[in-house]
Scaffold this motif. Structure first.
Motif, short mmCIF file in Angstrom:
data_model
loop_
_atom_site.label_atom_id
_atom_site.label_comp_id
_atom_site.label_asym_id
_atom_site.label_seq_id
_atom_site.Cartn_x
_atom_site.Cartn_y
_atom_site.Cartn_z
N VAL A 111 -1.26 -4.17 -6.03
CA VAL A 111 -1.09 -3.60 -4.69
C VAL A 111 0.22 -2.82 -4.60
CG1 VAL A 111 -0.75 -4.17 -2.25
CG2 VAL A 111 -2.56 -5.32 -3.56
N LEU A 112 1.29 -3.40 -5.14
CA LEU A 112 2.60 -2.74 -5.07
C LEU A 112 2.65 -1.46 -5.89
CD1 LEU A 112 4.85 -5.91 -5.25
CD2 LEU A 112 4.42 -4.47 -3.24
N ALA A 113 1.78 -1.34 -6.88
CA ALA A 113 1.76 -0.15 -7.74
C ALA A 113 0.98 1.02 -7.15
CB ALA A 113 1.19 -0.51 -9.11
N VAL A 114 0.30 0.79 -6.03
CA VAL A 114 -0.48 1.86 -5.41
C VAL A 114 0.49 2.96 -4.96
CG1 VAL A 114 -1.89 2.45 -3.40
CG2 VAL A 114 -2.37 0.38 -4.69
N PRO A 115 0.19 4.21 -5.32
CA PRO A 115 1.06 5.32 -4.89
C PRO A 115 1.18 5.36 -3.37
CG PRO A 115 -0.52 6.07 -6.52
CD PRO A 115 -0.92 4.67 -6.15
N ASN A 116 2.37 5.63 -2.90
CA ASN A 116 2.65 5.74 -1.46
C ASN A 116 2.33 4.46 -0.68
OD1 ASN A 116 3.41 8.49 -1.82
ND2 ASN A 116 1.23 9.03 -1.80
N VAL A 117 2.45 3.31 -1.35
CA VAL A 117 2.13 2.04 -0.69
C VAL A 117 3.00 1.80 0.53
CG1 VAL A 117 3.60 0.57 -2.15
CG2 VAL A 117 1.57 -0.40 -1.07
N VAL A 118 4.28 2.18 0.47
CA VAL A 118 5.17 1.97 1.60
C VAL A 118 4.72 2.79 2.80
CG1 VAL A 118 7.54 2.17 2.45
CG2 VAL A 118 7.13 1.35 0.14
N GLN A 119 4.30 4.04 2.55
CA GLN A 119 3.84 4.88 3.64
C GLN A 119 2.53 4.35 4.24
OE1 GLN A 119 4.84 5.94 0.70
NE2 GLN A 119 6.49 7.41 1.04
N ALA A 120 1.66 3.85 3.39
CA ALA A 120 0.36 3.38 3.87
C ALA A 120 0.45 2.04 4.59
CB ALA A 120 -0.62 3.27 2.70
N LEU A 121 1.26 1.11 4.06
CA LEU A 121 1.36 -0.22 4.65
C LEU A 121 2.55 -0.39 5.58
CD1 LEU A 121 0.54 -2.73 1.76
CD2 LEU A 121 -0.85 -2.18 3.75
N GLY A 122 3.60 0.33 5.28
CA GLY A 122 4.86 0.13 6.00
C GLY A 122 5.76 -0.80 5.20
N ALA A 123 7.05 -0.57 5.30
CA ALA A 123 8.03 -1.36 4.53
C ALA A 123 7.94 -2.86 4.80
CB ALA A 123 9.44 -0.84 4.80
N PRO A 124 7.75 -3.32 6.06
CA PRO A 124 7.66 -4.77 6.28
C PRO A 124 6.48 -5.41 5.55
CG PRO A 124 8.10 -3.65 8.35
CD PRO A 124 7.78 -2.58 7.33
N ALA A 125 5.33 -4.76 5.54
CA ALA A 125 4.16 -5.32 4.86
C ALA A 125 4.36 -5.33 3.35
CB ALA A 125 2.90 -4.53 5.22
N VAL A 126 4.99 -4.31 2.81
CA VAL A 126 5.28 -4.27 1.38
C VAL A 126 6.25 -5.40 1.03
CG1 VAL A 126 6.39 -2.93 -0.46
CG2 VAL A 126 4.75 -1.83 1.07
N ALA A 127 7.23 -5.65 1.88
CA ALA A 127 8.17 -6.75 1.65
C ALA A 127 7.44 -8.09 1.64
CB ALA A 127 9.26 -6.74 2.71
N VAL A 128 6.45 -8.25 2.50
CA VAL A 128 5.66 -9.49 2.53
C VAL A 128 4.91 -9.66 1.22
CG1 VAL A 128 3.66 -10.62 3.62
CG2 VAL A 128 5.47 -9.64 5.04
N VAL A 129 4.30 -8.60 0.71
CA VAL A 129 3.57 -8.67 -0.57
C VAL A 129 4.54 -9.03 -1.70
CG1 VAL A 129 2.24 -7.36 -2.27
CG2 VAL A 129 1.73 -7.13 0.16
N GLU A 130 5.73 -8.43 -1.69
CA GLU A 130 6.73 -8.76 -2.71
C GLU A 130 7.13 -10.23 -2.65
OE1 GLU A 130 9.68 -5.82 -1.70
OE2 GLU A 130 8.91 -4.40 -3.21
N VAL A 131 7.33 -10.75 -1.43
CA VAL A 131 7.67 -12.17 -1.27
C VAL A 131 6.52 -13.05 -1.75
CG1 VAL A 131 8.08 -13.97 0.47
CG2 VAL A 131 9.36 -11.83 0.56
N CYS A 132 5.29 -12.66 -1.44
CA CYS A 132 4.12 -13.43 -1.89
C CYS A 132 4.09 -13.52 -3.41
CB CYS A 132 2.83 -12.82 -1.36
SG CYS A 132 2.55 -13.12 0.39
#
Length: 188
Positions: free
Chosen positions: A57-78
């Motif tokens: 999921v984190l490797a998806v191009p433009n993941v921050v733009q699509a999910l938003g930084a808070p959601a990406v941070a949650v995935v990283e924590v998971c």
């Protein structure tokens, strides 16, 4: 995630173990004490699959733009939490092939892996729906959709290890365990 009492796990988990084709758990009763035992190798493989899925999921191009930084941070924590829970499980197993589930730390580690897996599935599903904006290439979208199916399969198998709840019964895996693990880069 729904909390499961120890008594509920033992009562329903025994049925799950006896009624399923999984070899990942066993139930033993000595007198009035019932122990649910998990196959450490299976749980390790499932945890690794959860970590790999988060990395997908984190490797998806433009993941921050699509999910938003808070959601990406949650995935990283998971992803980090899955590795930490796996460390707890391995520590409590002391190198053995099985570990008793009546240990509170083992129960928490297992539930943590499951909860984090489900959180990452939610994020990946959100990413797939973001495709409406055309942010994902068809190749990335297809790979992510296959990853979600594989992840849902592993979650279903994990739930079946410890519960015969109607939710677990209704979630019939859409692919085999070996296929799901292969999609998520894990060999069992």
């Amino acid at each position: 995630m729904k909390q499961i009492s120890r008594r509920g796990v033992i009562r329903s988990g025994g049925l799950a173990c006896l009624g399923s084709v999984l070899t990942a758990c066993t139930v033993t009763t000595k007198g009035a004490v019932t122990s649910l035992t998990l196959d450490v190798g299976k749980v390790e493989a499932y945890a690794q699959a959860g970590y790999n899925f988060a990395q997908m999921v984190l490797a998806v191009p433009n993941v921050v733009q699509a999910l938003g930084a808070p959601a990406v941070a949650v995935v990283e924590v998971c992803a980090k939490n899955v590795l930490a829970a796996l460390d707890v499980l391995e520590k409590d197993a002391h190198g053995s092939l099985t570990v008793s589930y009546n240990s509170a730390s083992v129960k928490q580690a297992f539930q943590s892996i499951l909860a984090d897996f489900q959180t990452v599935i939610t994020a990946a599903t959100t990413l797939l729906h973001a495709q409406v904006k055309g942010d994902l290439s068809p190749t990335v979208q297809s790979r992510l959709a296959l990853g979600v199916t594989a992840a849902e399969t592993i979650v279903s198998l994990m739930q079946a290890m410890v519960s015969m709840s109607s939710r677990a019964e209704e979630r019939v895996p859409r692919m085999s365990e070996s296929a799901a693990l292969a999609v998520l880069g894990v060999r069992l």
